[in-house]
Design a protein around this motif. Structure first.
Motif, PDB file in Angstrom:
ATOM      1  N   CYS A 220     -13.757  14.382   4.198  1.00 17.28           N
ATOM      2  CA  CYS A 220     -14.330  14.592   5.530  1.00 17.28           C
ATOM      3  C   CYS A 220     -15.823  14.896   5.472  1.00 17.28           C
ATOM      4  CB  CYS A 220     -13.589  15.715   6.251  1.00 17.28           C
ATOM      5  SG  CYS A 220     -13.994  15.845   8.013  1.00 17.28           S
ATOM      6  N   SER A 221     -16.278  15.510   4.405  1.00 22.35           N
ATOM      7  CA  SER A 221     -17.693  15.884   4.301  1.00 22.35           C
ATOM      8  C   SER A 221     -18.628  14.688   4.272  1.00 22.35           C
ATOM      9  CB  SER A 221     -17.925  16.733   3.047  1.00 22.35           C
ATOM     10  OG  SER A 221     -17.624  16.005   1.872  1.00 22.35           O
ATOM     11  N   VAL A 222     -18.088  13.480   3.982  1.00 19.23           N
ATOM     12  CA  VAL A 222     -18.938  12.290   3.957  1.00 19.23           C
ATOM     13  C   VAL A 222     -18.604  11.314   5.082  1.00 19.23           C
ATOM     14  CG1 VAL A 222     -19.315  12.466   1.469  1.00 19.23           C
ATOM     15  CG2 VAL A 222     -17.457  11.002   2.334  1.00 19.23           C
ATOM     16  N   LEU A 223     -17.650  11.677   5.942  1.00 15.22           N
ATOM     17  CA  LEU A 223     -17.215  10.759   7.006  1.00 15.22           C
ATOM     18  C   LEU A 223     -17.926  11.056   8.325  1.00 15.22           C
ATOM     19  CD1 LEU A 223     -13.385  10.508   6.302  1.00 15.22           C
ATOM     20  CD2 LEU A 223     -15.143   8.789   5.866  1.00 15.22           C
ATOM     21  N   ILE A 224     -18.790  10.133   8.722  1.00  9.43           N
ATOM     22  CA  ILE A 224     -19.483  10.289  10.002  1.00  9.43           C
ATOM     23  C   ILE A 224     -18.483  10.138  11.143  1.00  9.43           C
ATOM     24  CG2 ILE A 224     -21.328   9.404  11.478  1.00  9.43           C
ATOM     25  CD1 ILE A 224     -22.653   8.272   8.970  1.00  9.43           C
ATOM     26  N   SER A 225     -17.589   9.178  10.999  1.00  9.65           N
ATOM     27  CA  SER A 225     -16.529   8.937  11.990  1.00  9.65           C
ATOM     28  C   SER A 225     -15.527   7.976  11.366  1.00  9.65           C
ATOM     29  CB  SER A 225     -17.123   8.358  13.284  1.00  9.65           C
ATOM     30  OG  SER A 225     -16.117   8.174  14.269  1.00  9.65           O
ATOM     31  N   SER A 226     -14.571   7.521  12.148  1.00  8.61           N
ATOM     32  CA  SER A 226     -13.581   6.529  11.713  1.00  8.61           C
ATOM     33  C   SER A 226     -13.304   5.580  12.876  1.00  8.61           C
ATOM     34  CB  SER A 226     -12.270   7.203  11.295  1.00  8.61           C
ATOM     35  OG  SER A 226     -12.461   8.162  10.277  1.00  8.61           O
ATOM     36  N   VAL A 227     -12.926   4.367  12.547  1.00  7.74           N
ATOM     37  CA  VAL A 227     -12.509   3.397  13.555  1.00  7.74           C
ATOM     38  C   VAL A 227     -10.985   3.434  13.606  1.00  7.74           C
ATOM     39  CG1 VAL A 227     -12.510   0.980  14.259  1.00  7.74           C
ATOM     40  CG2 VAL A 227     -14.544   1.962  13.168  1.00  7.74           C
ATOM     41  N   ASN A 228     -10.457   4.019  14.649  1.00  8.63           N
ATOM     42  CA  ASN A 228      -9.010   4.214  14.777  1.00  8.63           C
ATOM     43  C   ASN A 228      -8.290   2.955  15.245  1.00  8.63           C
ATOM     44  OD1 ASN A 228      -8.995   6.918  14.015  1.00  8.63           O
ATOM     45  ND2 ASN A 228      -9.263   7.659  16.113  1.00  8.63           N
ATOM     46  N   LYS A 229      -7.075   2.798  14.750  1.00  7.67           N
ATOM     47  CA  LYS A 229      -6.166   1.757  15.224  1.00  7.67           C
ATOM     48  C   LYS A 229      -4.873   2.458  15.606  1.00  7.67           C
ATOM     49  CE  LYS A 229      -5.144  -1.582  12.265  1.00  7.67           C
ATOM     50  NZ  LYS A 229      -5.030  -2.893  11.593  1.00  7.67           N
ATOM     51  N   GLY A 230      -4.479   2.405  16.876  1.00 11.58           N
ATOM     52  CA  GLY A 230      -3.369   3.197  17.391  1.00 11.58           C
ATOM     53  C   GLY A 230      -2.002   2.667  17.031  1.00 11.58           C
ATOM     54  N   MET A 231      -1.766   2.465  15.751  1.00 11.11           N
ATOM     55  CA  MET A 231      -0.477   1.926  15.306  1.00 11.11           C
ATOM     56  C   MET A 231       0.658   2.914  15.499  1.00 11.11           C
ATOM     57  SD  MET A 231      -2.008   0.244  11.842  1.00 11.11           S
ATOM     58  CE  MET A 231      -2.977   1.743  11.561  1.00 11.11           C
ATOM     59  N   ASP A 232       0.356   4.204  15.407  1.00 11.87           N
ATOM     60  CA  ASP A 232       1.411   5.205  15.554  1.00 11.87           C
ATOM     61  C   ASP A 232       2.051   5.145  16.934  1.00 11.87           C
ATOM     62  OD1 ASP A 232      -1.021   6.063  16.614  1.00 11.87           O
ATOM     63  OD2 ASP A 232      -0.794   8.140  15.955  1.00 11.87           O
TER      64      ASP A 232
ATOM     65  N   GLY B 204       0.803  -1.223   0.000  1.00 10.90           N
ATOM     66  CA  GLY B 204       0.000   0.000   0.000  1.00 10.90           C
ATOM     67  C   GLY B 204       0.831   1.266   0.000  1.00 10.90           C
ATOM     68  N   GLY B 205       2.059   1.181   0.484  1.00  9.51           N
ATOM     69  CA  GLY B 205       2.948   2.339   0.495  1.00  9.51           C
ATOM     70  C   GLY B 205       2.733   3.254   1.682  1.00  9.51           C
ATOM     71  N   PHE B 206       3.721   4.095   1.944  1.00  9.64           N
ATOM     72  CA  PHE B 206       3.704   4.948   3.130  1.00  9.64           C
ATOM     73  C   PHE B 206       2.685   6.084   3.065  1.00  9.64           C
ATOM     74  CE2 PHE B 206       8.143   3.253   3.391  1.00  9.64           C
ATOM     75  CZ  PHE B 206       8.001   2.603   4.604  1.00  9.64           C
ATOM     76  N   ASP B 207       2.130   6.331   1.891  1.00 11.28           N
ATOM     77  CA  ASP B 207       1.158   7.418   1.770  1.00 11.28           C
ATOM     78  C   ASP B 207      -0.252   6.888   1.509  1.00 11.28           C
ATOM     79  OD1 ASP B 207       1.634   6.469  -0.764  1.00 11.28           O
ATOM     80  OD2 ASP B 207       1.802   8.429  -1.717  1.00 11.28           O
ATOM     81  N   ASP B 208      -0.591   5.747   2.119  1.00 15.53           N
ATOM     82  CA  ASP B 208      -1.879   5.105   1.836  1.00 15.53           C
ATOM     83  C   ASP B 208      -3.062   5.721   2.571  1.00 15.53           C
ATOM     84  OD1 ASP B 208      -1.371   4.241   4.421  1.00 15.53           O
ATOM     85  OD2 ASP B 208      -1.565   2.105   3.993  1.00 15.53           O
ATOM     86  N   LYS B 209      -2.809   6.738   3.399  1.00 13.66           N
ATOM     87  CA  LYS B 209      -3.855   7.396   4.195  1.00 13.66           C
ATOM     88  C   LYS B 209      -4.565   6.394   5.103  1.00 13.66           C
ATOM     89  CE  LYS B 209      -4.494  11.074   0.829  1.00 13.66           C
ATOM     90  NZ  LYS B 209      -5.411  11.972   0.123  1.00 13.66           N
ATOM     91  N   SER B 210      -3.856   5.350   5.457  1.00 12.43           N
ATOM     92  CA  SER B 210      -4.419   4.270   6.259  1.00 12.43           C
ATOM     93  C   SER B 210      -3.325   3.694   7.149  1.00 12.43           C
ATOM     94  CB  SER B 210      -5.028   3.213   5.327  1.00 12.43           C
ATOM     95  OG  SER B 210      -5.752   2.240   6.023  1.00 12.43           O
ATOM     96  N   PHE B 211      -3.184   2.358   7.186  1.00 15.78           N
ATOM     97  CA  PHE B 211      -2.343   1.776   8.231  1.00 15.78           C
ATOM     98  C   PHE B 211      -0.844   1.933   7.994  1.00 15.78           C
ATOM     99  CE2 PHE B 211      -0.878  -2.373   6.584  1.00 15.78           C
ATOM    100  CZ  PHE B 211      -1.700  -2.550   5.494  1.00 15.78           C
ATOM    101  N   ASN B 212      -0.370   1.911   6.741  1.00 14.80           N
ATOM    102  CA  ASN B 212       1.054   2.176   6.520  1.00 14.80           C
ATOM    103  C   ASN B 212       1.417   3.591   6.948  1.00 14.80           C
ATOM    104  OD1 ASN B 212       2.585  -0.076   4.932  1.00 14.80           O
ATOM    105  ND2 ASN B 212       0.589   0.016   3.936  1.00 14.80           N
ATOM    106  N   GLN B 213       0.598   4.542   6.545  1.00 16.90           N
ATOM    107  CA  GLN B 213       0.865   5.939   6.863  1.00 16.90           C
ATOM    108  C   GLN B 213       0.836   6.191   8.361  1.00 16.90           C
ATOM    109  OE1 GLN B 213      -1.013   8.827   4.270  1.00 16.90           O
ATOM    110  NE2 GLN B 213      -1.312  10.263   5.951  1.00 16.90           N
ATOM    111  N   THR B 214      -0.144   5.605   9.038  1.00 19.68           N
ATOM    112  CA  THR B 214      -0.249   5.791  10.486  1.00 19.68           C
ATOM    113  C   THR B 214       0.944   5.169  11.204  1.00 19.68           C
ATOM    114  OG1 THR B 214      -2.655   5.750  10.302  1.00 19.68           O
ATOM    115  CG2 THR B 214      -1.729   5.456  12.500  1.00 19.68           C
ATOM    116  N   SER B 215       1.341   3.982  10.782  1.00 20.01           N
ATOM    117  CA  SER B 215       2.508   3.329  11.381  1.00 20.01           C
ATOM    118  C   SER B 215       3.768   4.156  11.146  1.00 20.01           C
ATOM    119  CB  SER B 215       2.696   1.926  10.783  1.00 20.01           C
ATOM    120  OG  SER B 215       1.591   1.099  11.059  1.00 20.01           O
ATOM    121  N   TYR B 216       3.904   4.695   9.938  1.00 18.02           N
ATOM    122  CA  TYR B 216       5.078   5.496   9.608  1.00 18.02           C
ATOM    123  C   TYR B 216       5.133   6.776  10.431  1.00 18.02           C
ATOM    124  CZ  TYR B 216       8.552   8.004   6.819  1.00 18.02           C
ATOM    125  OH  TYR B 216       9.660   8.708   6.413  1.00 18.02           O
ATOM    126  N   GLU B 217       3.983   7.357  10.733  1.00 20.87           N
ATOM    127  CA  GLU B 217       3.964   8.561  11.566  1.00 20.87           C
ATOM    128  C   GLU B 217       4.523   8.262  12.958  1.00 20.87           C
ATOM    129  OE1 GLU B 217      -0.101   9.748  11.319  1.00 20.87           O
ATOM    130  OE2 GLU B 217       0.135  10.696   9.342  1.00 20.87           O
TER     131      GLU B 217
END
Length: 358
Positions: free
Chosen positions: A274-286, A47-60
């Protein structure tokens, strides 16, 4: 979307000095770094480091440890699953003191590298060796817990009585979200005597919709549109960058369809949706990744698996952002109670993808 150099390219802390795939990495830490001789390394999945998901969060989280401790950073971004063994070998050859592998799909490459190099410390996100390895720390997350809240929220907010979910690949770190989501909808139906339907996933049969990868945004958009066509007005993509296509399908509905994101707060990582996101399910990988790297620097490393839960903050429901005024106060109160009841054990989650308690 900006792309980092992919495949076998190895990126050092401050500059990239790779002439060709497979070239020996060069390291350029600043002279003032407190631990410039300490190399902390990371390998992404495809997925790469800029996947706006788990790779990116882990990299942060990885970057936070680098900055806080003044380390030299080396990373390898995988273009495909075939890159994992080569990229892991490159990290070993770079004489890394700690290597963080991001994702379930790197399990085999990580286990082999760890067994062959007992003096290097490893951490892996979303996976644990079949048999514990003394120098591998698993970083696991019971996201079924917060996804249960997400399912309840979706059921409470739907106007069509149908919500949908789809995954990237059918692996436990994906299906755990889908299980929790379906169970949360079912709990809402039981509590409210409703019949909200879940499209895209049958948690009892463990069958549903998958794009087949985590990279193809067009597939995600088509899969999301498929759910929308069937009547879903809230979708829950669990597919990394491919899932962003699902958010695009929701956004294209002009207010008729909304979504819940995964892994990280989508209003932060993918603000354009963000205009369509009610919420998100976070995973604290960072936080987990930062702690794992820091523990090696501080000589406090252990291989005991970490499991993120609602109780320890390793998983959570993100703020409602633009939907804060649209989510009824009653629903917010109920979500808080669900969290308390999951922590206390009053509510039990059935998903077999849940990691064993640490």
């Amino acid at each position: 979307m900006k792309k980092y150099v992919r495949g076998l390219a190895i990126v050092s802390a401050l500059t990239l000095a790779v002439a060709a795939c497979g070239s020996k990495p060069t390291d350029n830490a600043s002279g003032g770094s407190a631990n410039k001789d300490f190399k902390a390394c990371m390998v992404s999945d495809s997925g790469g480091f800029d996947d706006k998901s788990f790779n990116q969060t882990s990299y942060e989280g990885f970057q936070a440890a680098i900055k806080a401790k003044g380390l030299t950073e080396v990373k390898a971004e995988s273009k495909s699953d075939n890159d994992y063994p080569t990229n892991m070998t490159a990290m070993v050859n770079a004489k890394c003191k700690v290597i963080v592998a991001v994702g379930f799909k790197l399990e085999d490459a990580t286990d082999k590298a760890a067994n062959a190099n007992p003096d290097i410390k490893f951490a892996i996100v979303d996976s644990a060796p079949a048999k514990p390895i003394a120098n591998v720390k698993p970083l696991l997350f019971n996201t079924a817990q917060a996804a249960f809240q997400g399912g309840y929220l979706a059921a409470a907010m739907t106007k069509t009585g149908k919500v949908g979910t789809f995954g990237g690949i059918k692996i436990p770190p994906v299906t755990i979200y889908m299980d929790g989501f379906a169970e949360g909808v079912r709990y809402y139906n039981k509590q409210k005597s409703k019949n909200v339907q879940v499209l895209g996933w049958d948690d009892a049969k463990q069958t549903g919709l998958f794009t087949g990868d985590f990279e193809d945004k067009a597939k995600g958009q088509n899969t999301g549109q498929n759910l929308i066509t069937q009547g879903a007005d809230i979708i829950f993509p669990v597919a990394g960058p491919s899932g962003l296509g699902g958010l695009q399908a929701a956004k294209a509905s002009n207010g008729k369809v909304n979504a819940i994101w995964v892994d990280t707060d989508g209003c932060v990582s993918a603000a354009e949706y963000c205009s369509v996101l009610i919420s998100s399910v976070n995973k604290g990988m960072d936080v987990a990744v930062q702690d794992a790297v820091t523990s090696v620097v501080d000589n406090k490393y252990d291989s005991k698996q970490f499991v993120g839960t609602l109780e320890n903050g390793g998983t959570s429901l993100a703020p409602f952002h633009e939907f804060d005024g649209k989510v009824p106060a009653e629903v917010k109160t109920e979500l808080d109670q669900i969290k308390a009841d999951i922590i206390s054990g009053k509510i039990t989650i059935a998903s077999k993808a849940q990691p064993a308690a640490s």
